[in-house]
Scaffold this motif. Structure first.
Motif, PDB file in Angstrom:
ATOM      1  N   ALA A   1      -8.403  -2.468  -4.314  1.00  0.00           N
ATOM      2  CA  ALA A   1      -8.224  -1.183  -3.635  1.00  0.00           C
ATOM      3  C   ALA A   1      -6.839  -1.075  -3.005  1.00  0.00           C
ATOM      4  O   ALA A   1      -6.176  -0.028  -3.106  1.00  0.00           O
ATOM      5  CB  ALA A   1      -9.307  -1.020  -2.570  1.00  0.00           C
ATOM      6  N   HIS A   2      -6.396  -2.135  -2.359  1.00  0.00           N
ATOM      7  CA  HIS A   2      -5.085  -2.081  -1.721  1.00  0.00           C
ATOM      8  C   HIS A   2      -3.970  -1.932  -2.741  1.00  0.00           C
ATOM      9  O   HIS A   2      -3.037  -1.148  -2.539  1.00  0.00           O
ATOM     10  CB  HIS A   2      -4.869  -3.343  -0.872  1.00  0.00           C
ATOM     11  CG  HIS A   2      -5.525  -3.280   0.464  1.00  0.00           C
ATOM     12  ND1 HIS A   2      -6.835  -3.632   0.662  1.00  0.00           N
ATOM     13  CD2 HIS A   2      -5.060  -2.870   1.679  1.00  0.00           C
ATOM     14  CE1 HIS A   2      -7.156  -3.458   1.932  1.00  0.00           C
ATOM     15  NE2 HIS A   2      -6.102  -3.004   2.573  1.00  0.00           N
ATOM     16  N   ILE A   3      -4.042  -2.682  -3.816  1.00  0.00           N
ATOM     17  CA  ILE A   3      -2.985  -2.592  -4.829  1.00  0.00           C
ATOM     18  C   ILE A   3      -2.971  -1.194  -5.457  1.00  0.00           C
ATOM     19  O   ILE A   3      -1.901  -0.612  -5.665  1.00  0.00           O
ATOM     20  CB  ILE A   3      -3.167  -3.686  -5.892  1.00  0.00           C
ATOM     21  CG1 ILE A   3      -3.003  -5.067  -5.259  1.00  0.00           C
ATOM     22  CG2 ILE A   3      -2.145  -3.524  -7.023  1.00  0.00           C
ATOM     23  CD1 ILE A   3      -3.450  -6.214  -6.137  1.00  0.00           C
ATOM     24  N   LYS A   4      -4.158  -0.652  -5.732  1.00  0.00           N
ATOM     25  CA  LYS A   4      -4.225   0.713  -6.282  1.00  0.00           C
ATOM     26  C   LYS A   4      -3.629   1.722  -5.307  1.00  0.00           C
ATOM     27  O   LYS A   4      -3.054   2.740  -5.724  1.00  0.00           O
ATOM     28  CB  LYS A   4      -5.675   1.082  -6.600  1.00  0.00           C
ATOM     29  CG  LYS A   4      -6.254   0.356  -7.807  1.00  0.00           C
ATOM     30  CD  LYS A   4      -5.704   0.883  -9.131  1.00  0.00           C
ATOM     31  CE  LYS A   4      -6.315   2.224  -9.495  1.00  0.00           C
ATOM     32  NZ  LYS A   4      -5.887   2.651 -10.857  1.00  0.00           N
ATOM     33  N   ALA A   5      -3.763   1.443  -4.004  1.00  0.00           N
ATOM     34  CA  ALA A   5      -3.211   2.332  -2.989  1.00  0.00           C
ATOM     35  C   ALA A   5      -1.731   2.055  -2.719  1.00  0.00           C
ATOM     36  O   ALA A   5      -1.121   2.723  -1.876  1.00  0.00           O
ATOM     37  CB  ALA A   5      -4.006   2.203  -1.687  1.00  0.00           C
ATOM     38  N   GLY A   6      -1.164   1.056  -3.423  1.00  0.00           N
ATOM     39  CA  GLY A   6       0.244   0.723  -3.241  1.00  0.00           C
ATOM     40  C   GLY A   6       0.538  -0.082  -1.990  1.00  0.00           C
ATOM     41  O   GLY A   6       1.670  -0.091  -1.504  1.00  0.00           O
ATOM     42  N   VAL A   7      -0.468  -0.805  -1.493  1.00  0.00           N
ATOM     43  CA  VAL A   7      -0.337  -1.540  -0.237  1.00  0.00           C
ATOM     44  C   VAL A   7      -0.288  -3.047  -0.509  1.00  0.00           C
ATOM     45  O   VAL A   7      -1.211  -3.591  -1.130  1.00  0.00           O
ATOM     46  CB  VAL A   7      -1.524  -1.217   0.698  1.00  0.00           C
ATOM     47  CG1 VAL A   7      -1.464  -2.066   1.967  1.00  0.00           C
ATOM     48  CG2 VAL A   7      -1.531   0.268   1.048  1.00  0.00           C
ATOM     49  N   PRO A   8       0.749  -3.762  -0.057  1.00  0.00           N
ATOM     50  CA  PRO A   8       0.806  -5.220  -0.219  1.00  0.00           C
ATOM     51  C   PRO A   8      -0.438  -5.870   0.374  1.00  0.00           C
ATOM     52  O   PRO A   8      -0.931  -5.455   1.434  1.00  0.00           O
ATOM     53  CB  PRO A   8       2.062  -5.619   0.560  1.00  0.00           C
ATOM     54  CG  PRO A   8       2.901  -4.384   0.579  1.00  0.00           C
ATOM     55  CD  PRO A   8       1.947  -3.242   0.635  1.00  0.00           C
ATOM     56  N   PHE A   9      -0.912  -6.940  -0.284  1.00  0.00           N
ATOM     57  CA  PHE A   9      -2.145  -7.604   0.146  1.00  0.00           C
ATOM     58  C   PHE A   9      -1.897  -9.102   0.193  1.00  0.00           C
ATOM     59  O   PHE A   9      -1.521  -9.716  -0.813  1.00  0.00           O
ATOM     60  CB  PHE A   9      -3.281  -7.280  -0.827  1.00  0.00           C
ATOM     61  CG  PHE A   9      -4.642  -7.741  -0.356  1.00  0.00           C
ATOM     62  CD1 PHE A   9      -5.380  -6.960   0.528  1.00  0.00           C
ATOM     63  CD2 PHE A   9      -5.189  -8.928  -0.798  1.00  0.00           C
ATOM     64  CE1 PHE A   9      -6.630  -7.365   0.969  1.00  0.00           C
ATOM     65  CE2 PHE A   9      -6.440  -9.347  -0.374  1.00  0.00           C
ATOM     66  CZ  PHE A   9      -7.169  -8.560   0.512  1.00  0.00           C
TER      67      PHE A   9
END
Length: 421
Positions: free
Chosen positions: A202-210
């Motif tokens: 979900a984070h990667i799809k949202a463009g958020v580093p994880f």
């Protein structure tokens, strides 16, 4: 790495923490207190380390385009719906003298409902859990959470650091082999897809580093790596290097440097917080054990020096002992040998505070993860290995565990980024 200038850290940064328990609330409280000049963020490289060996060199926070502590907005998810002040009180890490001056701000931070599956964390349960027709719906709900949080709080960027529990060990299978297979598995609620994997997706799809602070299998699946590389999103993990393992990666390079033999290294821990309760389950302990066992192999290199390290016996134990709370106790018995094979012993008793050691790691990873994103550095960030027990290497590379070699890699990357302007 490209050569374009690094984008400046303008506006607010959402720091999202899956898991608002002992570690998460300690991070948040420490940053809020530091903003008011009530406490110091000791242990944080981003706040205290200097850019070079010169004692007058600027600190990283001034030399690099890092987000300022005043620009951070905290949010997160948890299976318990208590606010961060109540959660911090229950965790028992911080004293009232630190919590009371920031009580109002902590009470304003409430967790979003979490993606949770008790098949993966057997010794915990809580009411604040998302429901969905399948795991893809749960992932989409997390994406909605991220977007809503950023909009509601006026955030320009976001980064996420996993601070939740250790899951049972997951063997990689067909569903993890490609992004196509993984997304089909989400729609079918494949049982081999863990909550951590759903958060990562979900984070990667949202463009958020994880950044993964637990030993959970997630970012090291081919499907998630494929997605991170395709979307150009930074990822790094796994498992914060804090207490006993930190000591191992400090001592072991010294033995190797002096060509001292190691015949055995026995480690045991007693821990009484929520993490200890979770690790009391054999499935979760297996995940943690593999992470803790991995650190010595590359430092004490049996392939290069079989006569010194080939016979080394390495054992790790963790016992849940509620009276200890968050103040973990780590015992190490190290059997070494030297000239003419004469044996010697070293014993270490580290009375550490687990969340106090983890908090600066979370802060640094959040700020460096955001920096990597603004620098266009997608995929695996092996330069952040300094912070992890099981550092995730770039494909085809061997993970580095020597703390000092990891620090060199970290600063080499920072120097390269500084050259880009």
């Amino acid at each position: 790495m490209n050569n374009d200038p690094v984008a400046p850290a303008k506006g607010k940064l959402a720091v999202l923490l899956p898991g608002l328990g002992a570690v998460g609330t300690t991070v948040i409280a420490g940053v809020l207190a530091a903003r008011k000049g009530l406490a110091r963020p000791i242990g944080s490289l981003t706040q205290y380390a200097r850019m070079g060996d010169d004692p007058n060199a600027p600190r990283l926070r001034d030399a690099m385009p890092l987000a300022h502590l005043d620009d951070i907005v905290f949010g997160g998810w948890d299976i318990f719906d208590e606010d961060c002040y109540t959660a911090a009180k229950n965790a028992g890490v911080l004293e009232d003298r630190h919590l009371d001056p920031i009580r109002e701000e902590l009470e304003a931070i409430r967790p979003m409902s979490a993606v949770f599956d008790q098949d993966y964390v057997r010794n915990l349960s809580g009411p604040n859990v998302k429901e969905g027709a399948n795991k893809m719906e749960l992932a989409e709900a997390l994406i909605d959470d991220i977007e809503s949080f950023m909009a509601d709080n006026g955030c320009d960027r976001a980064v996420s650091v996993w601070c939740a529990s250790t899951e049972v060990h997951v063997n990689l299978g067909p569903v993890h082999s490609s992004l196509e297979a993984f997304e089909a598995g989400l729609l079918e609620s494949d049982p081999a897809i863990s909550p951590t994997m759903i958060y990562a997706y979900a984070h990667i799809k949202a463009g958020v580093p994880f950044l993964n602070g637990a030993p959970n299998t997630a970012l090291d699946t081919p499907a998630i790596i494929e997605l991170a590389e395709r979307e150009g999103v930074p990822i790094a993990g796994k498992d914060f290097k804090t207490g006993q393992t930190l000591i191992k990666t400090i001592l072991a390079p010294g033995f190797a440097a002096r060509m001292l033999g190691v015949s055995g290294w026995y480690s045991t821990n007693i821990l009484g917080n929520r993490d200890g309760a979770v690790l009391d389950d054999p499935g979760s302990f297996k995940t943690k054990e593999q992470s803790k066992l991995s650190v010595l192999e590359s430092i004490l290199d049996a392939d290069a020096y079989p006569e010194i390290y080939e016979e080394m016996d390495h054992k790790v134990r963790i016992d849940y002992y509620p009276p200890r709370g968050d103040n973990k106790e780590g015992w190490d018995n190290i059997d070494i040998f030297g000239w003419m094979d004469y044996p010697m012993q070293i014993k270490v008793n580290f009375l550490c505070r687990d969340s106090i050691l983890a908090a600066p790691v979370v802060l640094d990873l959040a700020l460096f993860g955001d920096l990597a994103s603004r620098a266009g550095m997608g995929g695996v960030q092996d330069w952040l290995s300094f912070y992890f027990k099981s550092p995730q290497p770039v494909a085809g590379e061997v993970p580095v565990h020597d703390l000092f070699a990891q620090r060199d890699l970290l600063f080499d990357t920072l120097y390269a980024l500084k050259e880009r302007g």
